[in-house]
Design a protein around this motif. Structure first.
Motif, short mmCIF file in Angstrom:
data_model
loop_
_atom_site.label_atom_id
_atom_site.label_comp_id
_atom_site.label_asym_id
_atom_site.label_seq_id
_atom_site.Cartn_x
_atom_site.Cartn_y
_atom_site.Cartn_z
N TYR A 229 -82.42 3.95 -42.61
CA TYR A 229 -82.84 3.85 -41.20
C TYR A 229 -84.14 3.05 -41.05
O TYR A 229 -84.80 3.14 -40.02
CB TYR A 229 -83.01 5.25 -40.59
N HIS B 216 -85.11 0.09 -40.33
CA HIS B 216 -85.40 -0.74 -39.16
C HIS B 216 -84.56 -0.31 -37.97
O HIS B 216 -84.19 -1.12 -37.12
CB HIS B 216 -85.18 -2.22 -39.51
N LYS B 217 -84.26 0.97 -37.93
CA LYS B 217 -83.40 1.46 -36.86
C LYS B 217 -84.12 2.51 -36.03
O LYS B 217 -84.97 3.23 -36.54
CB LYS B 217 -82.13 2.09 -37.45
N ASP B 218 -83.70 2.58 -34.79
CA ASP B 218 -84.15 3.65 -33.93
C ASP B 218 -83.34 4.89 -34.31
O ASP B 218 -82.13 4.82 -34.43
CB ASP B 218 -83.86 3.22 -32.49
N MET B 219 -84.00 6.01 -34.54
CA MET B 219 -83.30 7.18 -35.07
C MET B 219 -83.46 8.37 -34.13
O MET B 219 -84.56 8.64 -33.66
CB MET B 219 -83.90 7.51 -36.42
N MET B 220 -82.34 9.05 -33.88
CA MET B 220 -82.40 10.28 -33.10
C MET B 220 -81.79 11.40 -33.93
O MET B 220 -80.59 11.36 -34.24
CB MET B 220 -81.66 10.11 -31.78
N THR C 189 -89.46 7.16 -40.84
CA THR C 189 -88.91 6.41 -39.72
C THR C 189 -89.35 7.05 -38.40
O THR C 189 -89.27 8.26 -38.27
CB THR C 189 -87.37 6.48 -39.76
N PRO C 190 -89.81 6.24 -37.44
CA PRO C 190 -90.09 6.84 -36.13
C PRO C 190 -88.80 7.45 -35.58
O PRO C 190 -87.74 6.83 -35.65
CB PRO C 190 -90.53 5.66 -35.26
N LEU C 191 -88.87 8.66 -35.08
CA LEU C 191 -87.64 9.31 -34.64
C LEU C 191 -87.90 10.22 -33.46
O LEU C 191 -89.04 10.57 -33.16
CB LEU C 191 -87.01 10.11 -35.79
N ARG C 192 -86.82 10.57 -32.81
CA ARG C 192 -86.87 11.63 -31.80
C ARG C 192 -86.01 12.79 -32.28
O ARG C 192 -85.05 12.57 -33.02
CB ARG C 192 -86.37 11.10 -30.46
N HIS D 216 -78.06 5.10 -29.14
CA HIS D 216 -78.96 5.50 -30.23
C HIS D 216 -78.21 5.78 -31.53
O HIS D 216 -77.01 6.08 -31.52
CB HIS D 216 -79.76 6.73 -29.82
N ASN D 217 -78.95 5.67 -32.64
CA ASN D 217 -78.40 6.01 -33.96
C ASN D 217 -78.70 7.47 -34.23
O ASN D 217 -79.83 7.85 -34.54
CB ASN D 217 -79.04 5.13 -35.02
#
Ligand code: IMP
Ligand code: MG
Length: 188
Positions: free
Chosen positions: A38, A40-44, A65-68, A100-101
């Motif tokens: 993850y 370079h991906k936006d992660m949820m 990884t920045p995540l929510r 979102h991923n």
């Protein structure tokens, strides 16, 4: 941190399947994989509570990884060691997954019904990707074809408690994964 002695219910265990240090090491390796996949991906992250609470808490703190984070609650258990009926989502997530991923995190993949249903629901809501990460995998119990993308440990077909997993809502606070002495499963 668990006290050095651990909770008194540790004495209810017949045997330990996964020790706290093995869990810690394995989570480190899973986090390395996730940090890579993850990068370079936006992660949820969507944790299925209550079972995934402790695993998700430790895993998330190892992710760079920045995540929510969101949680949902699924239910098919009625105070027993066997799932009854189809899983229901009894408490929905709050974040919008569209585009979102999503990484679904659960404690254990057993029959596969819960993760199959939740993954299907999140796909249907328009997530870009849906992957699953489970601490434990009881392959022998699979009732629907479902495999997780990230697995901590494959375990034999025994009902386990600890590290988030419960029997009748107890034992979630044990720092290890173990099997109860038969007398503590009494009344089933
Ligand atoms: P599945 O839908 O059968 O895959 O089961 C999913 C849920 O059942 C898990 O998230 C757990 O909450 C629960 N579960 C399955 N096996 C065990 C176990 O051995 N100990 C405690 N909970 C379990
Ligand atoms: Mg659960």
């Amino acid at each position: 941190m668990p006290s050095p002695k651990g909770p008194p219910e540790l004495k209810h265990l017949d045997h330990v399947l996964v020790t706290p240090s093995a869990i810690k090491r394995r989570i480190g390796t899973l986090a390395d994989q996730l940090n890579h996949d993850y990068a370079h991906k936006d992660m949820m992250v969507v944790a299925i509570v209550n079972g995934a609470l402790i695993f998700a808490a430790d895993l998330l703190r190892a992710l760079r990884t920045p995540l929510r984070l969101d949680c949902l609650r699924a239910s098919s258990y009625h105070s027993s060691t066997k799932a009854v009926g189809e899983p229901r989502i009894v408490d929905q997530m709050k974040l919008d997954v569209r585009g979102h991923n999503v990484l679904l995190v659960d404690d254990i993949l057993d029959t596969g019904k819960t993760l199959a249903a939740v993954a299907g629901m999140i796909h249907a809501k328009g997530a870009a990707t849906v992957r699953t990460c489970v601490l434990l995998d009881k392959k022998a119990r699979r009732a629907v074809p479902f495999e997780a993308d990230y697995v901590g440990f494959e375990i034999p077909n025994e009902f386990v408690v600890g590290y988030g997993l419960d029997f009748n809502e107890r034992y979630r606070n044990l720092p290890c994964i173990g099997v109860l002495k038969p007398k503590y499963y009494a009344g089933l």
